[in-house]
Design a protein around this motif. Structure first.
Motif, mmCIF file in Angstrom:
data_model
loop_
_atom_site.group_PDB
_atom_site.id
_atom_site.type_symbol
_atom_site.label_atom_id
_atom_site.label_comp_id
_atom_site.label_asym_id
_atom_site.label_seq_id
_atom_site.Cartn_x
_atom_site.Cartn_y
_atom_site.Cartn_z
ATOM 1 N N GLU A 65 0.835 -1.209 0.000
ATOM 2 C CA GLU A 65 0.000 0.000 0.000
ATOM 3 C C GLU A 65 0.865 1.253 0.000
ATOM 4 O O GLU A 65 0.573 2.229 -0.714
ATOM 5 N N ASP A 66 1.927 1.255 0.807
ATOM 6 C CA ASP A 66 2.821 2.414 0.841
ATOM 7 C C ASP A 66 3.541 2.587 -0.499
ATOM 8 O O ASP A 66 3.737 3.719 -0.970
ATOM 9 N N ALA A 67 3.922 1.467 -1.107
ATOM 10 C CA ALA A 67 4.570 1.537 -2.419
ATOM 11 C C ALA A 67 3.613 2.117 -3.456
ATOM 12 O O ALA A 67 4.022 2.891 -4.336
ATOM 13 N N GLU A 68 2.333 1.769 -3.350
ATOM 14 C CA GLU A 68 1.336 2.348 -4.252
ATOM 15 C C GLU A 68 1.257 3.864 -4.072
ATOM 16 O O GLU A 68 1.210 4.625 -5.045
ATOM 17 N N LYS A 69 1.233 4.302 -2.815
ATOM 18 C CA LYS A 69 1.149 5.745 -2.542
ATOM 19 C C LYS A 69 2.334 6.477 -3.151
ATOM 20 O O LYS A 69 2.170 7.528 -3.777
ATOM 21 N N TRP A 70 3.539 5.930 -2.950
ATOM 22 C CA TRP A 70 4.715 6.626 -3.467
ATOM 23 C C TRP A 70 4.751 6.589 -5.002
ATOM 24 O O TRP A 70 5.124 7.574 -5.641
ATOM 25 N N SER A 71 4.338 5.471 -5.592
ATOM 26 C CA SER A 71 4.399 5.360 -7.057
ATOM 27 C C SER A 71 3.495 6.381 -7.732
ATOM 28 O O SER A 71 3.763 6.806 -8.854
ATOM 29 N N GLN A 72 2.436 6.814 -7.032
ATOM 30 C CA GLN A 72 1.519 7.777 -7.641
ATOM 31 C C GLN A 72 2.109 9.182 -7.739
ATOM 32 O O GLN A 72 1.565 10.030 -8.440
ATOM 33 N N TYR A 73 3.225 9.421 -7.036
ATOM 34 C CA TYR A 73 3.913 10.702 -7.203
ATOM 35 C C TYR A 73 4.707 10.734 -8.494
ATOM 36 O O TYR A 73 5.176 11.796 -8.915
ATOM 37 N N CYS A 74 4.890 9.576 -9.126
ATOM 38 C CA CYS A 74 5.599 9.489 -10.408
ATOM 39 C C CYS A 74 6.976 10.142 -10.345
ATOM 40 O O CYS A 74 7.324 10.993 -11.169
ATOM 41 N N ARG A 75 7.737 9.742 -9.354
ATOM 42 C CA ARG A 75 9.107 10.237 -9.204
ATOM 43 C C ARG A 75 10.051 9.040 -9.102
ATOM 44 O O ARG A 75 9.885 8.169 -8.244
ATOM 45 N N LYS A 81 12.922 10.119 3.949
ATOM 46 C CA LYS A 81 12.937 9.257 5.130
ATOM 47 C C LYS A 81 11.737 9.489 6.036
ATOM 48 O O LYS A 81 11.249 8.567 6.685
ATOM 49 N N HIS A 82 11.271 10.769 6.101
ATOM 50 C CA HIS A 82 10.184 11.060 7.020
ATOM 51 C C HIS A 82 8.827 10.574 6.516
ATOM 52 O O HIS A 82 7.843 10.602 7.257
ATOM 53 N N MET A 83 8.744 10.127 5.257
ATOM 54 C CA MET A 83 7.463 9.684 4.709
ATOM 55 C C MET A 83 7.229 8.189 4.911
ATOM 56 O O MET A 83 6.136 7.773 5.289
ATOM 57 N N PHE A 84 8.263 7.393 4.651
ATOM 58 C CA PHE A 84 8.113 5.944 4.761
ATOM 59 C C PHE A 84 9.361 5.374 5.424
ATOM 60 O O PHE A 84 10.476 5.604 4.958
ATOM 61 N N ASP A 85 9.142 4.638 6.485
ATOM 62 C CA ASP A 85 10.259 4.051 7.230
ATOM 63 C C ASP A 85 10.561 2.661 6.675
ATOM 64 O O ASP A 85 10.209 1.637 7.261
ATOM 65 N N CYS A 86 11.178 2.626 5.501
ATOM 66 C CA CYS A 86 11.452 1.353 4.841
ATOM 67 C C CYS A 86 12.562 1.536 3.814
ATOM 68 O O CYS A 86 12.923 2.650 3.460
#
Length: 374
Positions: A65-75, A81-86
């Motif tokens: 789910e977190d990977a989906e959220k980040w992928s939608q930024y298309c970057r 680091k402060h967005m996802f602890d992984c």
């Protein structure tokens, strides 16, 4: 005037929020979770030097789910680091996926590209030029979740964008720094499995925890996996391709040969040469197997037949095989068991007489130079 870190964070989040308004479309990759896990775990169990505490990689829906959220930024960059602890790995291709075939190809492109860094891996406390590979084999980071997104505009760098690109993202937890600590403990396989795990198939797996998303059991040479019996389709199905690869690898593991991965370049060769009238070879530097079977026969049964041929290259074969540049004799078994092989692909066609022609092409590492991975 100095800008506070909190203000910088707010500005960055605002920028990401605006970026997310750009056209993008999530791609369903659920059918390929097993493919992703298989690739990671094959790399983890064959780490060199051998690992004594290597944990089995399992799927994590929250990371997906977190990977989906980040992928939608298309970057095309690792998240702040402060967005996802992984931990994270990213890959992209300059086209949109449009079918199950292209989705699988895109995933394999990313996984194989990261794994290819193994060539630069040196066991130590710094990932060096192999950070994507080290992320895949980091023992303590044993949970993974991935996502794919079709981006109208993909920000590749500060001054560069790619139009109509597909972004593939995998997140890993627990997070590892990749610097300042060894990625795993070297030593005898499974000698130091963490508490709560036990050794299975050369990996430390949960001892009492509920079963994670796992691959179907790899069939032993004497067993037959359950697959649909309707094999009359012209092209190989995704499931047929999977079982062909799995059964090849079950034989290769018995002789400590590295596992083969399905390669799209080789599949293009196989699709081009498969023919019911003649046995055309694959690339001159590759190995090729041919066989004609009844169209109702599960295609994976062919591989069990090849295994019975053994290494006697003087036996009379019902259907042929080819070695690089036709320099040596072969059986189907000697071809599929060459220790230097890394990749394979097969194709099939109906012959119109109740039979089906199968061709399998095996990479002997020379073709790797032409794959064009990033």
């Amino acid at each position: 005037m100095a800008v506070s870190s909190r203000t910088k964070w707010f500005v960055e989040l605002l920028f990401l929020a605006l970026a997310s308004l750009a056209h993008c479309e999530l791609v369903d990759i659920k059918p390929y979770y097993s493919l992703i896990l298989e690739k990671h775990n094959d790399l983890r169990r064959t780490a060199s030097p051998p690992a004594s505490d290597m944990r089995e990689m399992i799927w994590d829906d929250k990371l997906a789910e977190d990977a989906e959220k980040w992928s939608q930024y298309c970057r095309y960059q690792r998240p702040p680091k402060h967005m996802f602890d992984c931990g994270s790995n990213l890959a992209y291709q300059r086209r949109w996926v449009h079918s199950w075939h292209s989705i699988r190809s895109n995933i394999r492109h990313g996984l194989n590209g990261w794994a290819r860094e193994r060539e630069y891996f040196q066991y130590g406390t710094d990932c060096g030029s192999a950070c994507s590979y080290v992320q895949m084999i980091y023992s303590a980071a044993y949970r993974v979740g991935c996502a794919m997104n079709k981006c109208q505009q993909l920000l590749v760098s500060r001054n560069r964008r790619e139009r109509h690109a597909t972004l593939f993202v995998c997140f890993y937890a627990p997070k590892s720094t990749l610097v300042g600590i060894f990625p795993y403990r070297s030593g005898g396989t499974c000698r130091e499995c963490p508490a709560g795990t036990k050794c299975a198939e050369d990996l430390c797996v949960p001892d009492t925890a509920p079963a994670p998303v796992r691959l179907p059991e790899t069939p032993a040479p004497t067993r037959r996996p359950t697959v649909p019996t309707d094999m009359s389709a012209d092209a190989l199905t995704d499931q047929e391709s999977y079982f062909l690869t799995t059964i090849h690898n079950s034989f290769r593991r018995q002789e400590d040969c590295p596992s083969l991965t399905w390669d799209m370049t080789l599949q293009k060769w196989a699709d081009w040469i498969v023919n019911c009238k003649a046995d055309y070879p694959g690339p001159p530097h590759a190995y090729t197997n041919f066989y004609r079977c009844a169209d109702h026969m599960p295609v994976y049964e062919v591989v069990y037949g090849w295994s019975k041929e053994g290494r006697d290259t003087n036996i009379q074969l019902e259907k042929g095989c080819r070695t690089p540049y036709d320099q040596t004799q072969c059986t189907h078994y000697t071809n599929m068991m060459q220790p230097q092989l890394t990749s394979m692909a097969c194709s099939a066609c109906n012959c119109g007489d109740g039979t089906r022609q199968l061709v399998c092409v095996y990479d002997n590492q020379v073709v790797r130079r032409y794959r064009g991975y990033k």
